[in-house]
Design a protein around this motif. Structure first.
Motif, PDB file in Angstrom:
ATOM      1  N   UNK A   2     -22.500  21.437   3.634  1.00  0.00           N
ATOM      2  CA  UNK A   2     -23.926  21.686   3.827  1.00  0.00           C
ATOM      3  C   UNK A   2     -24.194  23.179   3.647  1.00  0.00           C
ATOM      4  N   UNK A  55     -24.034  25.569   5.521  1.00  0.00           N
ATOM      5  CA  UNK A  55     -23.198  26.528   6.236  1.00  0.00           C
ATOM      6  C   UNK A  55     -21.860  26.785   5.576  1.00  0.00           C
ATOM      7  N   UNK A  56     -21.408  25.875   4.685  1.00  0.00           N
ATOM      8  CA  UNK A  56     -20.097  26.126   4.069  1.00  0.00           C
ATOM      9  C   UNK A  56     -20.055  25.826   2.587  1.00  0.00           C
ATOM     10  N   UNK A  57     -21.196  25.601   1.960  1.00  0.00           N
ATOM     11  CA  UNK A  57     -21.192  25.290   0.540  1.00  0.00           C
ATOM     12  C   UNK A  57     -20.845  26.542  -0.253  1.00  0.00           C
ATOM     13  N   UNK A  99     -14.585  16.583   4.668  1.00  0.00           N
ATOM     14  CA  UNK A  99     -15.330  17.699   5.238  1.00  0.00           C
ATOM     15  C   UNK A  99     -16.786  17.649   4.811  1.00  0.00           C
ATOM     16  N   UNK A 100     -17.644  17.908   5.762  1.00  0.00           N
ATOM     17  CA  UNK A 100     -19.076  17.941   5.503  1.00  0.00           C
ATOM     18  C   UNK A 100     -19.399  19.169   4.669  1.00  0.00           C
TER      19      UNK A 100
END
Lengths: 179, 228, 467
Positions: free
Chosen positions: A168, A170-172, A165-166
């Motif tokens: 960045x 938006x979801x860190x 999963x990335x």
């Protein structure tokens, strides 16, 4: 999880063909039966037989499986299954067809190839796009194969087992990295 | 020339004024002009009137992405009736709205659209983050496709928890927002305006900015003309 | 309605307060500019220049009246719409700002004034700014000829009495479409453009039945002058243009004679409807009455389409075009669009009132009033006493003109009833599709309006030859 014990008996002990398996055998298409999925006959056919088999099952008056409920994909680490759920309103019958596609390599961006059925079954168009988007089966000869749910610039296929999963802005979840 | 101008102005005074008005994050990007000074003076008179008017006619944008939108529709109907507070005017275009109620899960694909919508709203603009999904990601915690809190992409004024929140809660959030608007200062709101980037139109299929594509097309046509 | 009777009461109270506010301020402005200022100027110094100034002041009165009236009226109508819709859906409507939500739309207007005014990149800034003005301007100059009819040809407003009034009004009312198309084009937005073009198509289709139904009335009254058309409808609802435009005059006179016990009642009937050809006469009169009633409803329908009201608000259909031609408009420019839209609705309603519903004339026949109050002597006595008491105000200061007063009161009642009807329609009907709209305009309304026009011509001819 991966190719577990449940799959192994299939290779050793051949199950007896069901109604649709017999019908396909009569028409010269080989298939192997697997455990029923919720009382629905489940068969596995080879890649080259997929398109003729589906054409036959759709048009033949004996089967009339003329509704394509969904196309989905499952990642089994070493292979990917493309699964077709068919339904017949005339006979109130259902069939699940699986196509097993071995992975060429273990790289997580790797895609596997399969022939598209969208050319004769327009319902397949978006389902194939979705399966391509999430699992990464590349349906060859699809009219316009591109991502349908994720943005165009998405990297990787999220429902692969090896999908990383990335992380960045938006979801860190790390509080130190908050904006 | 600019140095000269700077020297002419009483720089210490300006700095003090700036420090009083501009928030520290924006100190290097915003410089106050004499018009802003005049507005600051006028704001003592203008702010109460403007705030009273603004707080009583908060027009929301028609924006619903999930189940929260059902509750947002419900709040406009007779049982709850948001129109009592003058907010039943759901505008379809962001240019005429004051408020986004982010009703529903914001996915990564929707994020860019939401940012665009927010930037298209004219100042002053407000955001109510409605529901668990838009506050923290909610039940889509650690999902690959969901923005974990809408405050990561646009500034939020009121957080409204619930999954989905009851319509009464939306009314409560609206009243909280009205209270917030009434405490605002007209001049400060101007200065603290969110720094906007120009909207960039991107071709969906290839993902390249439309300007680049146009330039490429122009190049191609000029090449073709040259060959002829 | 019963479940919401408290709200209905509040709505009525609110309407009355707002109407007092509107017409009080308009009357005040008119009095100051038209009466007070000229008098003071003439008293201050008695020379030619001051006399000229006084005259200019008087000439400016209609314009001042309209400029004061339009913004306040639009605010009131928006409030009526919001409260009215709330009434129909058993809600409360805006009731927090001011007493009973009286100032809700004032708050909206102030908020829109303080909003950021955006001109999008790529938009044609000049046309973008010009569009709301062009949309709004006709509602000012187009409504001026109506003033003479509304005020019962008051001296101050006699200047607005155009011989070709209705012609001018129709010409002016088709200008706003230019503004809409202009705004749609200048916005650099696909939705705006489509909205603007739709509006143009709609206006072209619905202008024809609208004008034809008005032409029918003009033909019946042999006049283009709104004041004359209004004055022909005096004396009760039987003389209104909606009921054949004078076809029932004889009935009116007959009833008058009958109620008053006059002996020549049958002679009157004989004079108006001769018995030697009574079948033809009755058919002609019935045709005339029915076709003018149809013309009225056709006018209302076409007018709804003309001012882009639901169910004909295709130019701003939210489900298809984001907000239509005003998608890119924000702040004060959008406020002007909003203002003009509601002013146009009011103008259209007042044209309907003047042309069909007897303008500022009393709907109750005079003989009926006389008959009912024959034995009640104290009412005329009190009226006389009040008139006596007010006579200095009427004759010397020109504060009140009874004719104008009653004319305006009846205009208000009739016009705002039509506005309320438009709100009711908005709360009831869904939106047309664009092809349904065009079908309805070209295949239904236009043939029907032509048919009505011809029926009226022949029926009128029959009646004229017989009488």
């Amino acid at each position: 999880m991966s190719q577990t014990d449940t799959n192994k008996p299939n290779e050793t002990k051949e199950m007896e063909l069901g109604k649709f398996g017999k019908f396909l055998k009569d028409n010269g298409i080989d298939s192997t039966r697997k455990d029923d999925s919720i009382n629905v006959e489940t068969i596995v056919i080879s890649v080259k037989d997929l398109e003729p088999a589906l054409r036959l099952l759709k048009t033949s008056s004996e089967t009339k499986l003329n509704m394509l409920l969904t196309i989905s994909g499952v990642d089994y680490t070493d292979r990917i299954d493309s699964i077709y759920h068919l339904w017949s309103y005339d006979h109130n019958d259902a069939l699940v067809i699986k196509v097993e596609l071995p992975k060429q390599s273990q790289a997580n961006t790797d895609t596997v190839n399969l022939t598209s059925i969208a050319n004769f079954w327009s319902a397949a168009n978006w389902h194939e796009r979705e399966t391509y988007d999430l699992v990464g089966i590349r349906y060859l000869r699809h009219p316009y194969l591109r991502r349908i749910l994720n943005p165009w610039d998405w990297e990787g296929h999220p429902l692969r087992r090896d999908y990383k999963q990335l992380v960045d802005a938006l979801n860190d979840k790390n509080p130190h990295s908050f904006r | 020339m600019s140095e000269l101008l700077n020297n002419d102005l009483n720089s210490t005074d300006l700095a003090r004024e700036n420090a009083a008005l501009i928030s520290p994050e924006l100190a290097d990007t915003v410089t106050l002009t004499s018009i802003d000074k005049a507005i600051n003076m006028l704001s003592q008179i203008v702010s109460p009137i403007a705030n009273l008017a603004r707080s009583n006619s908060v027009w929301p944008l028609t924006f619903g992405t999930s189940c929260c939108a059902i509750e947002m529709m419900c709040v406009g109907m007779s049982a709850f009736d948001i129109s009592r507070f003058g907010s039943e005017v759901f505008r379809a275009t962001p240019r005429q709205a004051d408020l986004i109620i982010t009703a529903g899960t914001i996915t990564r694909k929707m994020a860019s659209a939401l940012i665009t919508l927010y930037e298209q709203l004219p100042e002053p603009k407000y955001v109510i983050a409605m529901g668990a999904c838009t506050i923290t990601g909610g039940m889509f915690n650690d999902s690959y496709s969901v923005v974990q809190g809408v405050d990561r992409i646009i500034p939020v004024d009121v957080y409204l928890p619930g999954c989905p929140p009851r319509p009464e809660a939306i009314l409560d959030a609206l009243l909280k927002l009205q209270q917030k608007i009434r405490t605002e200062n007209y001049a400060k709101r101007r200065v603290q305006a969110y720094q906007q980037r120009p909207v960039c139109y991107v071709d969906y299929d290839c993902g390249r900015p439309l300007e680049d594509l146009l330039a490429m097309a122009m190049e191609d046509t000029s090449l073709a003309l040259d060959q002829k | 309605m019963l479940a919401n009777s408290a709200e209905l009461f509040k709505f009525t109270r609110l309407t009355l307060i707002w109407l007092t506010l509107i017409f009080g301020s308009v009357w005040g402005a008119c009095f100051i500019v038209g009466v007070l200022l000229p008098t003071l100027l003439l008293r201050a110094c008695d020379n030619e220049i001051f006399a000229l100034l006084a005259q200019i002041c008087q000439y400016l009165t209609p314009l001042i009246a309209i400029l004061v009236f339009i913004p306040i009226n639009a605010m009131f109508m928006v409030l009526v719409e919001r409260r009215g819709l709330a009434l129909f859906t058993v809600r409360m409507g805006p009731n927090r700002v001011g007493p009973d939500g009286l100032l809700q739309t004032a708050a909206d207007a102030v908020k829109l004034l303080f909003k950021e005014d955006i001109i999008p990149t790529g938009a044609d800034a000049w046309l973008f700014t010009l569009a709301p003005i062009i949309f709004f301007a006709p509602s000012i100059f187009g409504s001026i000829p109506l003033l003479a009819a509304i005020t019962g040809n008051n001296d101050l407003f006699a200047i607005t009495n155009l011989p070709t009034g209705i012609f001018f009004i129709i010409a002016a009312s088709s200008v706003p479409v230019v503004g809409i198309v202009m705004g749609g084009w200048a916005s650099n937005n696909k939705y705006s453009l489509v909205g603007g073009l739709r509006s143009a198509a709609q206006a072209i289709s619905y202008e024809i039945p609208l004008v034809l139904s008005l032409v029918t009335i003009c033909y019946l009254n042999q006049s283009l002058n709104v004041v004359e058309i209004a004055s022909r409808q005096t004396g009760g609802f039987l003389n209104w243009n909606i009921f054949g435009g004078g076809a029932l005059n004889g009935l009116d006179k007959y009833l008058n004679a009958l109620i008053n016990g006059s002996s020549n009642a049958n002679d009157i009937l004989q004079a108006y409807y001769p018995s030697n050809q009574w079948i033809l006469t009755v058919i002609a009169i019935a045709g005339l009455v029915v076709s003018t009633i149809i013309a009225f409803f056709m006018y209302i329908t076409a007018a709804c389409a003309e001012v882009n009201r639901i169910p004909f608000d295709l130019p701003e259909a939210e489900s298809e075009l984001v907000s239509g031609y005003n998608t890119e408009y924000s702040g004060i420019k959008f406020a002007i669009f909003f203002l003009a839209e509601f002013t146009n609705l009011f103008i259209v309603s007042s044209i309907a009132t003047i042309m069909f519903l007897g303008a500022g004339n009393n709907p109750i026949p005079q003989f009926l009033i006389d008959y009912l109050f024959k034995n009640v002597t104290f009412i005329p006595q009190t009226i006389n006493a009040i008139t006596q008491a007010l006579s200095p105000l009427i004759n010397q200061i020109h504060l009140i003109n009874p004719i104008t007063f009653w004319s305006v009161v009846w205009m208000i009642v009739k016009t705002y009833s039509l506005v309320f009807f438009a709100v009711l329609v908005r709360g009831t009907l869904p939106r047309f599709k664009i092809d349904q709209l065009m079908d309805f305009g070209w295949k239904r309304l236009i043939p029907l309006s032509l048919l009505v026009f011809f029926i009226v011509i022949f029926a009128k001819g029959v009646i004229n030859t017989n009488v």
